[in-house]
Design an enzyme around this catalytic site. Structure first.
Site, mmCIF file in Angstrom:
data_model
loop_
_atom_site.group_PDB
_atom_site.id
_atom_site.type_symbol
_atom_site.label_atom_id
_atom_site.label_comp_id
_atom_site.label_asym_id
_atom_site.label_seq_id
_atom_site.Cartn_x
_atom_site.Cartn_y
_atom_site.Cartn_z
ATOM 1 N N CYS A 310 0.849 -1.195 0.000
ATOM 2 C CA CYS A 310 0.000 0.000 0.000
ATOM 3 C C CYS A 310 0.875 1.232 0.000
ATOM 4 C CB CYS A 310 -0.841 0.061 1.271
ATOM 5 S SG CYS A 310 -2.109 -1.157 1.316
ATOM 6 N N GLU A 344 1.229 -4.237 -5.426
ATOM 7 C CA GLU A 344 0.099 -5.145 -5.232
ATOM 8 C C GLU A 344 -1.106 -4.629 -6.009
ATOM 9 O OE1 GLU A 344 -0.447 -6.538 -1.027
ATOM 10 O OE2 GLU A 344 -2.502 -5.881 -1.402
HETATM 11 N N1 ACO Z 1 -5.512 14.214 -9.782
HETATM 12 C C1 ACO Z 1 -4.880 14.010 -10.939
HETATM 13 N N2 ACO Z 1 -3.662 13.426 -11.053
HETATM 14 C C2 ACO Z 1 -3.101 13.025 -9.915
HETATM 15 C C3 ACO Z 1 -3.701 13.216 -8.652
HETATM 16 C C4 ACO Z 1 -4.963 13.844 -8.617
HETATM 17 N N3 ACO Z 1 -5.580 14.070 -7.460
HETATM 18 N N4 ACO Z 1 -2.882 12.736 -7.699
HETATM 19 C C5 ACO Z 1 -1.790 12.256 -8.331
HETATM 20 N N5 ACO Z 1 -1.931 12.415 -9.679
HETATM 21 C C6 ACO Z 1 -1.010 11.980 -10.729
HETATM 22 C C7 ACO Z 1 -0.300 13.105 -11.383
HETATM 23 O O1 ACO Z 1 0.114 12.688 -12.667
HETATM 24 C C8 ACO Z 1 0.885 13.284 -10.479
HETATM 25 O O2 ACO Z 1 1.977 13.870 -11.123
HETATM 26 P P1 ACO Z 1 2.043 15.472 -11.351
HETATM 27 O O3 ACO Z 1 1.668 16.114 -10.054
HETATM 28 O O4 ACO Z 1 3.461 15.682 -11.761
HETATM 29 O O5 ACO Z 1 1.055 15.740 -12.434
HETATM 30 C C9 ACO Z 1 1.232 11.848 -10.151
HETATM 31 O O6 ACO Z 1 -0.008 11.158 -10.115
HETATM 32 C C10 ACO Z 1 1.923 11.621 -8.823
HETATM 33 O O7 ACO Z 1 2.020 12.772 -8.100
HETATM 34 P P2 ACO Z 1 2.836 12.824 -6.755
HETATM 35 O O8 ACO Z 1 2.788 14.213 -6.240
HETATM 36 O O9 ACO Z 1 4.179 12.198 -6.914
HETATM 37 O O10 ACO Z 1 1.980 11.815 -5.863
HETATM 38 P P3 ACO Z 1 1.234 12.089 -4.493
HETATM 39 O O11 ACO Z 1 2.229 12.460 -3.443
HETATM 40 O O12 ACO Z 1 0.087 12.970 -4.671
HETATM 41 O O13 ACO Z 1 0.771 10.589 -4.135
HETATM 42 C C11 ACO Z 1 -0.731 8.782 -4.161
HETATM 43 C C12 ACO Z 1 0.097 9.750 -5.016
HETATM 44 C C13 ACO Z 1 0.170 8.053 -3.185
HETATM 45 C C14 ACO Z 1 -1.406 7.728 -5.057
HETATM 46 C C15 ACO Z 1 -1.790 9.634 -3.405
HETATM 47 O O14 ACO Z 1 -2.713 10.153 -4.330
HETATM 48 C C16 ACO Z 1 -2.558 8.898 -2.345
HETATM 49 O O15 ACO Z 1 -2.056 8.673 -1.256
HETATM 50 N N6 ACO Z 1 -3.827 8.505 -2.636
HETATM 51 C C17 ACO Z 1 -4.678 7.853 -1.682
HETATM 52 C C18 ACO Z 1 -4.239 6.431 -1.442
HETATM 53 C C19 ACO Z 1 -4.119 5.630 -2.730
HETATM 54 O O16 ACO Z 1 -4.991 5.629 -3.581
HETATM 55 N N7 ACO Z 1 -2.987 4.894 -2.842
HETATM 56 C C20 ACO Z 1 -2.719 3.998 -3.953
HETATM 57 C C21 ACO Z 1 -3.486 2.725 -3.731
HETATM 58 S S1 ACO Z 1 -2.903 1.426 -4.756
HETATM 59 C C22 ACO Z 1 -1.692 0.650 -3.804
HETATM 60 O O17 ACO Z 1 -1.567 0.983 -2.662
HETATM 61 C C23 ACO Z 1 -0.846 -0.401 -4.413
#
Ligand code: ACO
Ligand code: ZN
Length: 444
Positions: A310, A344
């Site tokens: 995760c 995962e």
């Molecule tokens: N809307 C659109 N694009 C997004 C968004 C959003 N809200 N969030 C991330 N992205 C995309 C963008 O392309 C972004 O790159 P950019 O900002 O350069 O355009 C890229 O993803 C990653 O951005 P980061 O800033 O590196 O990532 P962030 O720190 O926001 O973390 C994460 C991404 C971990 C998925 C976060 O959104 C999160 O914690 N979400 C909730 C939990 C979740 O869904 N986790 C993944 C589950 S799957 C698994 O665990 C295997």
């Protein structure tokens, strides 16, 4: 989180504080559509005054579909998930609604005034309605939903999805306080029953113990002697630190982290056997201590070559490149183990976006520099990205052709540049020279 992950994936886009931002049709963001007035192409006189009540309909039944005024001031289709009485009158109910175009993290309690009762549909044939919705969506919106649904639901059987959604349908904790942030939560998390009568929880940002009252937290902070996560600091570069926490040695911390993380992860089942996992906690450090920004978990032994179970960036820190840092870090650990890895499955909508962005950038950077032909196996050896993920990424970018029984990468420099530009920023770099780590070995 020590967990099985399952994702629902619809199109929405919370900003760093969990709010949504306007949609731009041309981007690949997971935005909600932002039509004028009624969404999904339903004709509307925009914000013209709405009729108040339709006698006999109230209170609305769970399952009713209706249009609801959202925080953008526009009307969007919702399904009533739950209702609760607020006063004693027969119509004095609030409704917990799911915006059918958006991800479940935007579900919320709404007042009757927000609902347009002229649009109430009580007896909807799901199949007919799905067809109608898909006709109203633009091709772009549909593609986004299809892609994410395939990733999110591939292993789901309908019965377990229904069971999960029934049990977790209403968010229990609305906000948490963690360090200097008050954060709105996204999903249900199965906190112990004694926390079921509270809407807000107060977390110690270091040991992650949680409490129902602010006073309790203040008393706790006077006694708690942690100033960073427990475990070993395995990386420090500037103000960024990574700590490795063994779930077996720090059970309570691991469990607290899982409760906290579940508030932002849908379709995760909490396992209480955190023993089987290592947790990698990313912190921003200052003179008050090391403050958690996000984390990922990793099974100590994975049969399926998962190198990450995760991943979470806490909402106040999202969209700053920490997610890509955590992903890059997970691959650096795999390189040190001499293994390829993959996250995962299934991935959430935001997880998929982040991984796709990371894979695209890493692979295309290599393809750009590499003048001669390179195989998928060589790319996999260089990056620790599993060959299937390389193939699906290059296929989604239309960079693969199948010739004479073999996959061939077609890398026109102009096309690579265009994709690289679209893949967004690189995120924060992992400085491998600052990583002091040896792979996990069972002790004794
Ligand atoms: N809307 C659109 N694009 C997004 C968004 C959003 N809200 N969030 C991330 N992205 C995309 C963008 O392309 C972004 O790159 P950019 O900002 O350069 O355009 C890229 O993803 C990653 O951005 P980061 O800033 O590196 O990532 P962030 O720190 O926001 O973390 C994460 C991404 C971990 C998925 C976060 O959104 C999160 O914690 N979400 C909730 C939990 C979740 O869904 N986790 C993944 C589950 S799957 C698994 O665990 C295997
Ligand atoms: Zn504490």
């Amino acid at each position: 989180m020590g967990s099985i992950s399952r994702s629902t994936a619809e199109n929405d886009r919370p900003s760093s504080n969990g709010n949504l931002q306007p949609n731009h049709e041309a981007t690949d963001d997971v935005d909600p559509p932002a039509p004028n007035g009624h969404s999904a192409g339903i004709p509307s006189e925009n914000d013209a005054p709405r009729k108040r009540r339709t006698p006999g309909l109230l209170p609305l039944e769970v399952g009713t579909r209706v249009l609801c005024r959202w925080r953008d001031g526009k009307y969007h289709p919702v399904k009533v998930i739950e209702r609760r009485r607020i006063l004693s009158g027969p119509n004095d109910y609030e409704y917990y609604v799911h915006y059918t175009e958006f991800n479940r993290r935007l579900d919320e309690w709404v007042k009757l005034e927000q609902l347009d009762l002229d649009t109430v549909e009580t007896d909807v044939d799901e199949k007919v309605e799905d067809k109608a919705t898909s006709l109203k969506m633009t091709r772009h919106q549909k593609r986004k939903i299809d892609e994410t649904h395939v990733e999110g639901h591939e292993e789901l059987d309908a019965a377990s999805l229904r069971e999960h959604e029934e049990f977790t349908k209403v968010k229990n904790i609305a906000t948490i306080e963690l360090g200097r942030y008050e954060i709105e939560t996204w999903y249900f998390s199965p906190f112990p029953p004694e926390y079921s009568d509270t809407l807000k929880l107060f977390f110690c940002e270091f040991c992650l113990n949680f409490m129902k009252r602010e006073g309790q937290l203040q008393r706790h902070m006077r006694k708690c002697d942690l100033k960073h996560p427990p475990g070993d600091e395995i990386y420090r570069s500037g103000t960024l630190s990574m700590f490795e926490v063994d779930g077996k040695k720090n059970k309570v911390y691991g469990q607290n982290l899982c409760y906290l993380a579940k508030l932002f992860l849908d379709h995760k089942t909490l396992y209480y056997d955190v023993d089987l996992f290592l947790f990698y906690i990313l912190c921003e450090c200052d003179d008050r201590g090391c403050h958690m920004v996000g984390y990922f978990s990793k099974e100590k032994h994975s049969e399926e070559s998962y190198n990450l179970a995760c991943i979470l960036t806490l909402p106040p820190y999202q969209r700053k490149g920490y997610g890509k840092f955590l992903i890059a870090f997970s691959y650096e650990l795999s390189k040190k183990e001499g293994k390829v890895g993959t996250p995962e499955r299934p991935l959430s909508d935001l997880g998929l976006l982040s991984y796709r962005g990371y894979w695209t950038r890493v692979l295309l950077d290599i393809l750009k520099k590499h003048k001669s032909n390179i195989s998928i196996k060589e790319l996999s050896d260089m990056t620790a990205i599993k060959a299937d993920d390389i193939l699906s990424t290059l296929q989604s970018l239309d960079l693969i052709q199948y010739r004479k029984g073999q996959h061939v990468i077609c890398a026109d420099p102009k096309v690579l540049d265009r994709h690289l530009k679209a893949a967004g920023r690189g995120g924060l770099e992992v400085d491998v020279s600052k990583l002091i780590w040896t792979p996990y070995k069972e002790q004794g």
